[in-house]
Design a protein around this motif. Sequence first.
Motif, mmCIF file in Angstrom:
data_model
loop_
_atom_site.group_PDB
_atom_site.id
_atom_site.type_symbol
_atom_site.label_atom_id
_atom_site.label_comp_id
_atom_site.label_asym_id
_atom_site.label_seq_id
_atom_site.Cartn_x
_atom_site.Cartn_y
_atom_site.Cartn_z
ATOM 1 N N GLY A 153 -1.902 2.760 2.660
ATOM 2 C CA GLY A 153 -1.560 3.502 3.869
ATOM 3 C C GLY A 153 -2.141 4.907 3.884
ATOM 4 N N ASP A 154 -1.634 5.707 4.799
ATOM 5 C CA ASP A 154 -2.098 7.075 4.980
ATOM 6 C C ASP A 154 -1.708 7.929 3.772
ATOM 7 N N LYS A 155 -2.663 8.686 3.241
ATOM 8 C CA LYS A 155 -2.383 9.533 2.084
ATOM 9 C C LYS A 155 -1.381 10.636 2.396
ATOM 10 N N LYS A 156 -1.232 10.950 3.689
ATOM 11 C CA LYS A 156 -0.250 11.962 4.052
ATOM 12 C C LYS A 156 1.177 11.508 3.726
ATOM 13 N N CYS A 157 1.352 10.204 3.566
ATOM 14 C CA CYS A 157 2.683 9.649 3.263
ATOM 15 C C CYS A 157 2.894 9.418 1.770
#
Length: 372
Positions: A146-150
Amino acid sequence: MRRHSVSRVLNFLIWLAYLSADSVAIFVLGHLAVHASGSHHLLIFWAPFLLLHLGGKDTITAFSTHDNELWRRHLLGLVTQASVAGYVISISSWQDRLLLAATVLMFLSGIFKYIGLIGSLLLLSFVVSEDLEELVLGKLIDLGMGDKKCWNFASFRGQIALRRWTAMCTIIDSADLPTSVMIWHTATELCYYGYDRSNNYHQTNKMKVSRELSNYIMYLVFKCDVMLRSSSKLIHSNTCKEINEAGSFPFETFERNLERRQQAATTIRVDIPSSSNNNEPITQVQLLKNNIKALTCPVLPRACTVVGEMGGMSADDRWDLIAEVWLEMLFYIAPRCGSAFHAQHLGTGGEFVTHVLLLMKLLGPFLPPPDA
């Protein structure tokens, strides 16, 4: 409240007696094996009695939690010492049949007690199922893709999963980790016994894994003392007392008592600065300020509030949410167990949470900031 002694001298004496008891018994048993042929029958009677003694003390199964991992050593001791005791009995000439019968009974009692000790130690070593392993691994793989921001999810302990449910998120925010674990463990059991125990296989399998993860985190916190503060050690016993005082609640009369407990929960208010954004982790200072007040707030009413919030969900949605919260707590705990905890379990293949930590490092890394 459990009695607790802080005397180092007394603690040392108990430790010394605990360790020397088996050594003395083994020495005497070996001495009897050498001199059995010329000894009196009453003296030979000590052989099975010592085997019974080696089966463990009734008042103390293990001196510390680390002794629970020594069940293999005790199993080897059972084989060797039972063989020695059997040898001592067999080479003696028994003229008194009553004494021989008493000796045999004592011998069998010693073996059964030794087996009981090994079984107790083995049961205290938590083993997780393949379903739980697949659940955790699958979640980490999904997060890695998934998104690395998460990838900062290890800084939270349920807040991300509960961001759409303000009441449940506030309950977690308002308590330290041990209290949150106790609340959600109680709520998990309430959901199982109150709503979903008789549902279909798919849902039952999902419940089983969620409850297993709940039990495992309870084991880490309240058995292994992971992230357990001295001020939080009474939470478990206090909650058991709450449930006992509630009588048959929460299992047989769940529905009838739930409304009464939820009404009691409305009188509980925990004043803590709430974050303006549920995606921001609560600070340790806020948790510390609220620690004393959280200890005085009963767990059961807050658990009932959680159950009430999930009451309108379908069984699938309810257990998906429960699993997500427990997974988040597991990922929160894994980097915070301490290097000493992980090192102590490497000799037995490592605790499950140690493997989780390694996966978090390899697949991410999904690790919290150093000061989190």
